[in-house]
Design a protein around this motif. Structure first.
Motif, PDB file in Angstrom:
ATOM      1  N   ARG A 137     -27.554  -9.578  30.191  1.00 20.60           N
ATOM      2  CA  ARG A 137     -27.625  -9.095  31.570  1.00 20.60           C
ATOM      3  C   ARG A 137     -26.657  -9.860  32.462  1.00 20.60           C
ATOM      4  NH1 ARG A 137     -29.051 -10.547  36.265  1.00 20.60           N
ATOM      5  NH2 ARG A 137     -29.822 -12.578  35.569  1.00 20.60           N
ATOM      6  N   MET A 138     -26.640 -11.181  32.349  1.00 19.28           N
ATOM      7  CA  MET A 138     -25.787 -11.994  33.205  1.00 19.28           C
ATOM      8  C   MET A 138     -24.312 -11.695  32.974  1.00 19.28           C
ATOM      9  SD  MET A 138     -27.863 -15.620  33.016  1.00 19.28           S
ATOM     10  CE  MET A 138     -26.945 -16.425  34.332  1.00 19.28           C
ATOM     11  N   ILE A 139     -23.957 -11.406  31.726  1.00 24.23           N
ATOM     12  CA  ILE A 139     -22.570 -11.062  31.427  1.00 24.23           C
ATOM     13  C   ILE A 139     -22.241  -9.676  31.967  1.00 24.23           C
ATOM     14  CG2 ILE A 139     -20.933 -10.578  29.560  1.00 24.23           C
ATOM     15  CD1 ILE A 139     -22.503 -12.742  27.918  1.00 24.23           C
ATOM     16  N   SER A 140     -23.117  -8.707  31.732  1.00 21.86           N
ATOM     17  CA  SER A 140     -22.842  -7.335  32.153  1.00 21.86           C
ATOM     18  C   SER A 140     -22.786  -7.201  33.668  1.00 21.86           C
ATOM     19  CB  SER A 140     -23.898  -6.375  31.586  1.00 21.86           C
ATOM     20  OG  SER A 140     -25.148  -6.572  32.208  1.00 21.86           O
ATOM     21  N   GLU A 141     -23.489  -8.072  34.388  1.00 22.74           N
ATOM     22  CA  GLU A 141     -23.494  -8.006  35.844  1.00 22.74           C
ATOM     23  C   GLU A 141     -22.478  -8.955  36.471  1.00 22.74           C
ATOM     24  OE1 GLU A 141     -27.542  -8.490  37.095  1.00 22.74           O
ATOM     25  OE2 GLU A 141     -28.203  -6.708  35.997  1.00 22.74           O
ATOM     26  N   GLY A 142     -21.692  -9.632  35.642  1.00 26.04           N
ATOM     27  CA  GLY A 142     -20.636 -10.481  36.156  1.00 26.04           C
ATOM     28  C   GLY A 142     -21.074 -11.857  36.596  1.00 26.04           C
ATOM     29  N   GLU A 143     -22.343 -12.211  36.354  1.00 27.96           N
ATOM     30  CA  GLU A 143     -22.811 -13.544  36.733  1.00 27.96           C
ATOM     31  C   GLU A 143     -22.201 -14.616  35.832  1.00 27.96           C
ATOM     32  OE1 GLU A 143     -27.051 -13.807  37.040  1.00 27.96           O
ATOM     33  OE2 GLU A 143     -27.214 -11.860  38.027  1.00 27.96           O
ATOM     34  N   LEU A 144     -21.957 -14.244  34.587  1.00 25.54           N
ATOM     35  CA  LEU A 144     -21.248 -15.128  33.652  1.00 25.54           C
ATOM     36  C   LEU A 144     -19.885 -14.497  33.386  1.00 25.54           C
ATOM     37  CD1 LEU A 144     -23.838 -16.248  30.941  1.00 25.54           C
ATOM     38  CD2 LEU A 144     -22.581 -17.703  32.522  1.00 25.54           C
ATOM     39  N   PRO A 145     -18.844 -14.970  34.041  1.00 23.85           N
ATOM     40  CA  PRO A 145     -17.522 -14.362  33.858  1.00 23.85           C
ATOM     41  C   PRO A 145     -16.998 -14.541  32.437  1.00 23.85           C
ATOM     42  CG  PRO A 145     -17.609 -15.729  35.844  1.00 23.85           C
ATOM     43  CD  PRO A 145     -18.849 -16.027  35.056  1.00 23.85           C
ATOM     44  N   ARG A 146     -16.078 -13.689  32.071  1.00 20.51           N
ATOM     45  CA  ARG A 146     -15.424 -13.791  30.771  1.00 20.51           C
ATOM     46  C   ARG A 146     -14.777 -15.170  30.623  1.00 20.51           C
ATOM     47  NH1 ARG A 146     -16.849  -9.406  27.459  1.00 20.51           N
ATOM     48  NH2 ARG A 146     -17.766  -7.967  28.956  1.00 20.51           N
ATOM     49  N   GLY A 147     -15.013 -15.802  29.485  1.00 21.05           N
ATOM     50  CA  GLY A 147     -14.453 -17.120  29.227  1.00 21.05           C
ATOM     51  C   GLY A 147     -15.358 -18.277  29.610  1.00 21.05           C
ATOM     52  N   SER A 148     -16.479 -17.991  30.290  1.00 24.49           N
ATOM     53  CA  SER A 148     -17.387 -19.061  30.710  1.00 24.49           C
ATOM     54  C   SER A 148     -17.994 -19.778  29.511  1.00 24.49           C
ATOM     55  CB  SER A 148     -18.527 -18.491  31.564  1.00 24.49           C
ATOM     56  OG  SER A 148     -18.041 -17.932  32.748  1.00 24.49           O
ATOM     57  N   ARG A 149     -18.138 -21.094  29.632  1.00 28.80           N
ATOM     58  CA  ARG A 149     -18.774 -21.893  28.592  1.00 28.80           C
ATOM     59  C   ARG A 149     -20.295 -21.800  28.715  1.00 28.80           C
ATOM     60  NH1 ARG A 149     -15.339 -22.871  24.532  1.00 28.80           N
ATOM     61  NH2 ARG A 149     -13.258 -23.193  25.418  1.00 28.80           N
ATOM     62  N   ILE A 150     -20.964 -21.759  27.577  1.00 21.31           N
ATOM     63  CA  ILE A 150     -22.421 -21.699  27.534  1.00 21.31           C
ATOM     64  C   ILE A 150     -22.950 -23.061  27.112  1.00 21.31           C
ATOM     65  CG2 ILE A 150     -24.425 -20.540  26.555  1.00 21.31           C
ATOM     66  CD1 ILE A 150     -22.657 -18.704  28.200  1.00 21.31           C
ATOM     67  N   GLN A 151     -23.819 -23.645  27.918  1.00 24.37           N
ATOM     68  CA  GLN A 151     -24.377 -24.960  27.627  1.00 24.37           C
ATOM     69  C   GLN A 151     -25.803 -24.799  27.102  1.00 24.37           C
ATOM     70  OE1 GLN A 151     -23.921 -26.912  31.436  1.00 24.37           O
ATOM     71  NE2 GLN A 151     -21.908 -27.708  30.867  1.00 24.37           N
ATOM     72  N   GLN A 152     -26.019 -25.230  25.872  1.00 21.71           N
ATOM     73  CA  GLN A 152     -27.313 -25.033  25.235  1.00 21.71           C
ATOM     74  C   GLN A 152     -28.435 -25.768  25.958  1.00 21.71           C
ATOM     75  OE1 GLN A 152     -27.363 -25.608  20.979  1.00 21.71           O
ATOM     76  NE2 GLN A 152     -25.308 -24.766  20.712  1.00 21.71           N
ATOM     77  N   ASP A 153     -28.176 -26.990  26.403  1.00 22.70           N
ATOM     78  CA  ASP A 153     -29.239 -27.756  27.055  1.00 22.70           C
ATOM     79  C   ASP A 153     -29.644 -27.126  28.383  1.00 22.70           C
ATOM     80  OD1 ASP A 153     -26.748 -28.364  28.108  1.00 22.70           O
ATOM     81  OD2 ASP A 153     -27.265 -30.441  28.582  1.00 22.70           O
ATOM     82  N   VAL A 154     -28.666 -26.530  29.084  1.00 23.43           N
ATOM     83  CA  VAL A 154     -28.978 -25.862  30.347  1.00 23.43           C
ATOM     84  C   VAL A 154     -29.851 -24.638  30.096  1.00 23.43           C
ATOM     85  CG1 VAL A 154     -27.994 -24.606  32.305  1.00 23.43           C
ATOM     86  CG2 VAL A 154     -26.909 -26.707  31.497  1.00 23.43           C
TER      87      VAL A 154
END
Length: 247
Positions: free
Chosen positions: A40-57
């Motif tokens: 959802r966050m990717i499809s709605e642009g909340e996580l832009p293309r290329g963003s790093r994903i932090q597992q602990d967060v």
């Protein structure tokens, strides 16, 4: 369409959207909830293309251990939504034109057929609801509300697909939707008004109970969306690859 303001990323968000049960009726696992929220966050642009994903967060965000987070990330990597890089972690995948084209071709095969089947099964109340959803999409587009537009567009289409009389077909279409870069399509110029007109054509066919016309309108809608997206991704106009003479 004016893009909506950027919402919180996983490093800023506090409460994820509640996941819903699957179409098979099974309660979602922690892995499923995390994967659904990231989609959802990717499809709605909340996580832009290329963003790093932090597992602990993510683990803190979902109040869970690292294990279901890793499982969710592996699932999204397998779907091509995320990309794992040695010594760098996981990031949101760029929109890959060849993958987008493949997903489009599969959607062109399945969705018009599902629409044609649905035309015989939709009630007048279903079509009235679809009409209201189309109006809500137009309002969301005018306001630049990307999250609302995405959610309502999904509800509009799957009101039809869920009435096609074949649950397996509906599930296959849903899997394809999860792989389509809706966030990129929404920033393509001039698609909002065109999409509204295309949805209206689909509704007109549905009200007549004309399955062939509904399938044809859906083909046109999918084709126009893909060609606009392809032009945005490649910087050039291309012919519709669904025509085998063009691909």
């Amino acid at each position: 369409m004016t893009p909506a303001r950027r919402a919180a990323t996983p490093s800023q968000a506090t409460t994820p959207r509640q996941a819903t049960p699957s179409r098979q009726g099974k309660a979602p696992t922690k892995r499923d909830r995390i994967a659904a929220e990231l989609r959802r966050m990717i499809s709605e642009g909340e996580l832009p293309r290329g963003s790093r994903i932090q597992q602990d967060v993510l683990a803190a965000m979902f109040d869970t251990s690292i294990t279901p987070v890793r499982e969710a990330l592996r699932l999204l990597e397998a779907e091509g939504v995320l990309v794992g890089e040695p010594h760098k972690g996981v990031r949101v995948a760029d929109a890959d034109f060849e993958q987008v084209k493949t997903v489009y071709l599969m959607r062109r095969l399945l969705e018009p057929y599902a629409m044609q089947r649905a035309a015989r099964r939709l009630s007048p109340r279903d079509i009235d609801l679809a009409e209201r959803l189309a109006e809500e999409m137009e309002q969301a587009a005018a306001e630049g509300d990307r999250a609302r537009l995405n959610a309502t567009n999904y509800r509009f289409h799957f009101l039809f697909y869920a009435n096609c009389g074949n649950e397996g077909l509906t599930n296959e279409i849903e899997q394809l939707w999860q792989k389509f870069p809706w966030d990129v399509l929404q920033v393509v110029d001039d698609r909002a008004e065109e999409t509204s007109n295309e949805h209206r054509s689909m509704l007109a066919a549905a009200r007549l109970g004309d399955g062939a016309a509904l399938a044809k309108a859906t083909e046109w809608h999918l084709g126009r969306s893909f060609l606009a997206l392809a032009r945005h991704l490649t910087g050039q106009r291309i012919a519709d690859p669904f025509d085998v003479d063009n691909d």
